[in-house]
Design an enzyme around this catalytic site. Structure first.
Site, PDB file in Angstrom:
ATOM      1  N   GLU A   1     -13.646  -0.686  15.710  1.00  0.00           N
ATOM      2  CA  GLU A   1     -14.214  -1.712  16.585  1.00  0.00           C
ATOM      3  C   GLU A   1     -15.313  -2.504  15.885  1.00  0.00           C
ATOM      4  O   GLU A   1     -15.446  -3.699  16.105  1.00  0.00           O
ATOM      5  CB  GLU A   1     -14.740  -1.093  17.880  1.00  0.00           C
ATOM      6  CG  GLU A   1     -13.652  -0.515  18.753  1.00  0.00           C
ATOM      7  CD  GLU A   1     -12.637  -1.548  19.237  1.00  0.00           C
ATOM      8  OE1 GLU A   1     -12.876  -2.761  19.111  1.00  0.00           O
ATOM      9  OE2 GLU A   1     -11.596  -1.135  19.750  1.00  0.00           O
TER      10      GLU A   1
ATOM     11  N   TYR B   1      -8.759  -1.741  26.469  1.00  0.00           N
ATOM     12  CA  TYR B   1      -8.197  -2.889  27.182  1.00  0.00           C
ATOM     13  C   TYR B   1      -7.423  -3.826  26.277  1.00  0.00           C
ATOM     14  O   TYR B   1      -6.940  -4.860  26.729  1.00  0.00           O
ATOM     15  CB  TYR B   1      -9.338  -3.672  27.850  1.00  0.00           C
ATOM     16  CG  TYR B   1     -10.449  -3.986  26.868  1.00  0.00           C
ATOM     17  CD1 TYR B   1     -10.389  -5.100  26.051  1.00  0.00           C
ATOM     18  CD2 TYR B   1     -11.526  -3.121  26.715  1.00  0.00           C
ATOM     19  CE1 TYR B   1     -11.376  -5.359  25.119  1.00  0.00           C
ATOM     20  CE2 TYR B   1     -12.519  -3.373  25.802  1.00  0.00           C
ATOM     21  CZ  TYR B   1     -12.438  -4.492  25.003  1.00  0.00           C
ATOM     22  OH  TYR B   1     -13.415  -4.732  24.076  1.00  0.00           O
ATOM     23  N   GLY B   2      -7.305  -3.522  25.019  1.00  0.00           N
ATOM     24  CA  GLY B   2      -6.652  -4.436  24.080  1.00  0.00           C
ATOM     25  C   GLY B   2      -5.755  -3.693  23.120  1.00  0.00           C
ATOM     26  O   GLY B   2      -4.829  -2.992  23.527  1.00  0.00           O
TER      27      GLY B   2
ATOM     28  N   LEU C   1      -6.154  -1.070  21.435  1.00  0.00           N
ATOM     29  CA  LEU C   1      -6.141   0.393  21.559  1.00  0.00           C
ATOM     30  C   LEU C   1      -5.292   0.875  22.730  1.00  0.00           C
ATOM     31  O   LEU C   1      -5.142   2.081  22.923  1.00  0.00           O
ATOM     32  CB  LEU C   1      -7.565   0.939  21.657  1.00  0.00           C
ATOM     33  CG  LEU C   1      -8.416   0.762  20.406  1.00  0.00           C
ATOM     34  CD1 LEU C   1      -9.830   1.276  20.642  1.00  0.00           C
ATOM     35  CD2 LEU C   1      -7.787   1.445  19.203  1.00  0.00           C
TER      36      LEU C   1
END
Length: 130
Positions: free
Chosen positions: A83, A15-16, A18
């Site tokens: 992450e 959602y960001g 990546l």
């Protein structure tokens, strides 16, 4: 260290950062197959002093992103390291029921506003193409 994704058949909801092909190519040396997806009840929140977002619960919210498929165990380990420990892996249902996994933010410094992907692209993404 074993990846949090390594033994999962479920796709990865991102959602960001990546979601950007440049980031995936820099990390994995390829861009895995992906498709658009959305996660109800969550949002990609802006984080204080960080260029990347954190996925946090948001009643009525909708986090838009992509489903990554076909990740190898080695690629999963790379994404886990990228992450880091401030994220935890969680099973979720995207688009009204499709099973996926995602990285959920468990750190602090969550801001009231959503993360701005366009601003990130303008300020940071150019560095990945170098």
């Amino acid at each position: 260290m074993e990846s949090r994704l390594a033994h999962e058949d479920m796709p990865l909801f991102v959602y960001g950062t990546l979601c950007f092909e440049e980031v995936l190519r820099a990390l994995l040396r390829r861009v895995p197959y992906s498709e658009p997806a959305a996660l109800a009840g969550w949002r990609a929140a802006a984080l204080a002093r960080r260029p990347y977002p954190g996925l946090v619960p948001a009643p009525g919210g909708l986090a838009r992103g992509r489903l990554l498929r076909g990740l190898t165990p080695e690629e999963c380990a790379v994404l886990d390291a990228f992450e880091g420990a401030e994220y935890t892996m969680r099973a979720v249902a995207v688009d009204g029921g499709r099973a996926a996994r995602t990285y959920v933010w468990r750190g602090g410094d969550v801001l009231a506003e959503d993360w701005d992907a366009e601003r990130y692209a303008e300020r940071v993404i150019a560095a990945y193409g170098r």
